[in-house]
Design an enzyme around this catalytic site. Sequence first.
Site, mmCIF file in Angstrom:
data_model
loop_
_atom_site.group_PDB
_atom_site.id
_atom_site.type_symbol
_atom_site.label_atom_id
_atom_site.label_comp_id
_atom_site.label_asym_id
_atom_site.label_seq_id
_atom_site.Cartn_x
_atom_site.Cartn_y
_atom_site.Cartn_z
ATOM 1 N N GLY A 12 44.352 21.668 -4.497
ATOM 2 C CA GLY A 12 45.742 21.343 -4.814
ATOM 3 C C GLY A 12 46.768 21.842 -3.814
ATOM 4 O O GLY A 12 47.929 22.074 -4.181
ATOM 5 N N ARG A 91 38.158 10.515 -7.201
ATOM 6 C CA ARG A 91 37.605 9.404 -7.976
ATOM 7 C C ARG A 91 38.111 8.096 -7.378
ATOM 8 O O ARG A 91 39.263 8.019 -6.935
ATOM 9 C CB ARG A 91 38.079 9.457 -9.437
ATOM 10 C CG ARG A 91 37.758 10.722 -10.175
ATOM 11 C CD ARG A 91 36.301 10.921 -10.453
ATOM 12 N NE ARG A 91 35.685 9.835 -11.217
ATOM 13 C CZ ARG A 91 34.374 9.657 -11.324
ATOM 14 N NH1 ARG A 91 33.542 10.463 -10.702
ATOM 15 N NH2 ARG A 91 33.891 8.671 -12.047
ATOM 16 N N ILE A 92 37.261 7.071 -7.417
ATOM 17 C CA ILE A 92 37.712 5.733 -7.025
ATOM 18 C C ILE A 92 38.463 5.150 -8.211
ATOM 19 O O ILE A 92 37.961 5.189 -9.342
ATOM 20 C CB ILE A 92 36.500 4.862 -6.650
ATOM 21 C CG1 ILE A 92 35.885 5.382 -5.350
ATOM 22 C CG2 ILE A 92 36.895 3.390 -6.520
ATOM 23 C CD1 ILE A 92 34.561 4.756 -4.999
ATOM 24 N N ASN A 107 48.217 7.512 -1.909
ATOM 25 C CA ASN A 107 47.108 8.419 -1.590
ATOM 26 C C ASN A 107 47.364 9.088 -0.253
ATOM 27 O O ASN A 107 48.067 8.543 0.605
ATOM 28 C CB ASN A 107 45.799 7.622 -1.514
ATOM 29 C CG ASN A 107 44.585 8.508 -1.255
ATOM 30 O OD1 ASN A 107 44.443 9.576 -1.860
ATOM 31 N ND2 ASN A 107 43.709 8.102 -0.344
ATOM 32 N N HIS A 109 45.121 10.716 2.965
ATOM 33 C CA HIS A 109 43.762 10.749 3.502
ATOM 34 C C HIS A 109 43.769 11.541 4.814
ATOM 35 O O HIS A 109 44.641 11.324 5.656
ATOM 36 C CB HIS A 109 43.269 9.312 3.747
ATOM 37 C CG HIS A 109 41.863 9.278 4.263
ATOM 38 N ND1 HIS A 109 40.781 9.534 3.450
ATOM 39 C CD2 HIS A 109 41.371 9.055 5.505
ATOM 40 C CE1 HIS A 109 39.674 9.453 4.179
ATOM 41 N NE2 HIS A 109 40.002 9.170 5.423
ATOM 42 N N ASP A 145 40.432 3.601 0.657
ATOM 43 C CA ASP A 145 41.356 3.982 1.742
ATOM 44 C C ASP A 145 41.776 2.785 2.595
ATOM 45 O O ASP A 145 41.954 2.909 3.810
ATOM 46 C CB ASP A 145 40.724 5.080 2.624
ATOM 47 C CG ASP A 145 40.358 6.322 1.825
ATOM 48 O OD1 ASP A 145 41.129 6.683 0.933
ATOM 49 O OD2 ASP A 145 39.304 6.912 2.090
ATOM 50 N N GLU A 174 49.616 17.180 6.513
ATOM 51 C CA GLU A 174 49.650 16.517 5.198
ATOM 52 C C GLU A 174 50.777 17.096 4.340
ATOM 53 O O GLU A 174 51.508 16.358 3.675
ATOM 54 C CB GLU A 174 48.318 16.721 4.457
ATOM 55 C CG GLU A 174 47.131 16.040 5.103
ATOM 56 C CD GLU A 174 45.854 16.214 4.285
ATOM 57 O OE1 GLU A 174 45.919 16.225 3.045
ATOM 58 O OE2 GLU A 174 44.771 16.338 4.897
HETATM 59 C C1 GRF Z 1 43.231 16.548 1.468
HETATM 60 O O1 GRF Z 1 42.666 16.691 2.742
HETATM 61 C C2 GRF Z 1 43.579 15.109 1.202
HETATM 62 O O2 GRF Z 1 43.942 14.404 2.351
HETATM 63 C C3 GRF Z 1 42.281 14.560 0.668
HETATM 64 O O3 GRF Z 1 41.748 15.590 -0.111
HETATM 65 C C4 GRF Z 1 42.242 16.846 0.364
HETATM 66 C C5 GRF Z 1 42.882 17.514 -0.803
HETATM 67 O O4 GRF Z 1 43.261 18.824 -0.537
HETATM 68 N N1 GRF Z 1 42.501 13.325 -0.047
HETATM 69 P P1 GRF Z 1 44.151 19.612 -1.583
HETATM 70 O O5 GRF Z 1 43.436 19.579 -2.928
HETATM 71 O O6 GRF Z 1 45.491 18.955 -1.653
HETATM 72 O O7 GRF Z 1 44.220 21.015 -1.043
#
Ligand code: GRF
Length: 211
Positions: A12, A91-92, A107, A109, A145, A174
């Site tokens: 998270g 999950r998909i 999302n 990625h 994705d 991110e």
């Molecule tokens: C991140 O790298 C995100 O891009 C991917 O899963 C990871 C989640 O990390 N979808 P977190 O749970 O937000 O630390």
Amino acid sequence: MTTLGVLVSGSGTNLQAILDAVASGKLRAKIGVVVSNVPTAKALERAKKAGVETAVIDHKAHPSREAFDAAVVEVLRDKGVDCVVLAGFMRIVTPVLLDAFPHRVVNIHPALLPAFPGVHAQRQALEYGVRVSGCTVHLVDTGTDTGPILAQATVPVLDDDTEETLRDRILAKEHALLPEVLQWIVEGRVHVVPAAAEGGRPRIRIEPRAA
Ligand code: GRF
């Protein structure tokens, strides 16, 4: 005000970035609920600490992906959610969720899509030998994705990178990018331009911020 529903499965840190952006006023949205399919996800603790409602919906307790998604949609609707964020949600998702929130499932990625979709994106990037990677924030469609790209940020890939060092460098990007893009959505500046031709891809237009 836009109400976000954040779906999580793990640590998270992206949820934390959203919580922090809401707290600081950079993201002018409310978080209606954080939903996890994993009861032990650290993300749930982060939500509770911030005083945000949580729900655990165990996918193993549902006979199909659709039945699981229907249970998730029920909670999201109940909490008045209008935009759904998949923040490390492993999950998909099915049309049951996507049709309930058209063009409003986002999302993040950890690669520059369309390169390296699916799991272990950082490992895929290292194995391929790319010199640049990064993260992509995109709308979710029924593929893995594959949905229209909202924004990307890049990082260098270094000769001595491991999956962990690359993961951490990408995560830092991110955490900045995801709240920023969510604020664009909150401001109503994200528009989906339908595919120009049969078999084409819908694209995204980001309206400039009013002067
Ligand atoms: C991140 O790298 C995100 O891009 C991917 O899963 C990871 C989640 O990390 N979808 P977190 O749970 O937000 O630390």
